[in-house]
Design a protein around this motif. Structure first.
Motif, PDB file in Angstrom:
ATOM      1  N   SER A 235      71.298   3.464  89.547  1.00 53.94           N
ATOM      2  CA  SER A 235      72.629   2.786  89.913  1.00 53.94           C
ATOM      3  C   SER A 235      72.998   1.478  90.112  1.00 53.94           C
ATOM      4  CB  SER A 235      72.750   3.512  91.359  1.00 53.94           C
ATOM      5  OG  SER A 235      74.027   2.799  91.942  1.00 53.94           O
ATOM      6  N   CYS A 236      71.634   0.786  90.716  1.00 52.98           N
ATOM      7  CA  CYS A 236      71.688  -0.622  90.735  1.00 52.98           C
ATOM      8  C   CYS A 236      70.790  -1.315  89.735  1.00 52.98           C
ATOM      9  CB  CYS A 236      71.109  -1.084  92.077  1.00 52.98           C
ATOM     10  SG  CYS A 236      69.478  -0.677  92.547  1.00 52.98           S
TER      11      CYS A 236
ATOM     12  N   LEU B 216      67.135   7.437  91.635  1.00 52.95           N
ATOM     13  CA  LEU B 216      67.640   6.402  92.549  1.00 52.95           C
ATOM     14  C   LEU B 216      66.956   5.881  93.598  1.00 52.95           C
ATOM     15  CD1 LEU B 216      70.841   8.940  93.232  1.00 52.95           C
ATOM     16  CD2 LEU B 216      70.894   6.940  91.654  1.00 52.95           C
ATOM     17  N   CYS B 217      66.978   4.683  94.022  1.00 50.32           N
ATOM     18  CA  CYS B 217      66.231   3.928  94.975  1.00 50.32           C
ATOM     19  C   CYS B 217      66.828   4.474  96.316  1.00 50.32           C
ATOM     20  CB  CYS B 217      66.251   2.654  94.973  1.00 50.32           C
ATOM     21  SG  CYS B 217      67.957   1.622  95.196  1.00 50.32           S
ATOM     22  N   GLU B 218      66.239   4.101  97.456  1.00 50.68           N
ATOM     23  CA  GLU B 218      66.432   4.721  98.747  1.00 50.68           C
ATOM     24  C   GLU B 218      67.805   4.152  99.199  1.00 50.68           C
ATOM     25  OE1 GLU B 218      64.200   5.704 103.043  1.00 50.68           O
ATOM     26  OE2 GLU B 218      63.554   3.934 101.844  1.00 50.68           O
ATOM     27  N   THR B 219      68.087   2.728  98.988  1.00 49.16           N
ATOM     28  CA  THR B 219      69.178   2.301  99.559  1.00 49.16           C
ATOM     29  C   THR B 219      70.573   3.089  98.770  1.00 49.16           C
ATOM     30  OG1 THR B 219      68.834   0.396  98.008  1.00 49.16           O
ATOM     31  CG2 THR B 219      68.256   0.126 100.247  1.00 49.16           C
ATOM     32  N   CYS B 220      70.468   3.026  97.521  1.00 52.39           N
ATOM     33  CA  CYS B 220      71.491   3.586  96.703  1.00 52.39           C
ATOM     34  C   CYS B 220      71.716   5.152  97.041  1.00 52.39           C
ATOM     35  CB  CYS B 220      71.258   3.676  95.353  1.00 52.39           C
ATOM     36  SG  CYS B 220      71.173   1.851  94.652  1.00 52.39           S
TER      37      CYS B 220
END
Length: 55
Positions: free
Chosen positions: A10-11, A47-51
């Protein structure tokens, strides 16, 4: 690149050791496999935790 560090889908943030990640992938048909990290990198969407929390 073969040894490229995994990134968030995502990011684009680089995922490093001990980071919490979420991986979206299909359940494998194979019985077993040895290289888990490369399987996740090739077949999964990380996906990272924040996304993941923002979804």
């Amino acid at each position: 690149m073969i040894n490229r560090a995994p990134e968030c889908a995502s990011c684009g943030k680089e995922i490093s050791g001990n980071d919490v990640v979420y991986v979206k992938l299909r359940y494998p048909k194979m019985k077993g496999f040895a290289e888990v990290k490369s399987y996740l990198r090739n077949e999964g969407e990380m996906l990272c935790e924040t996304c993941q929390k923002s979804r």
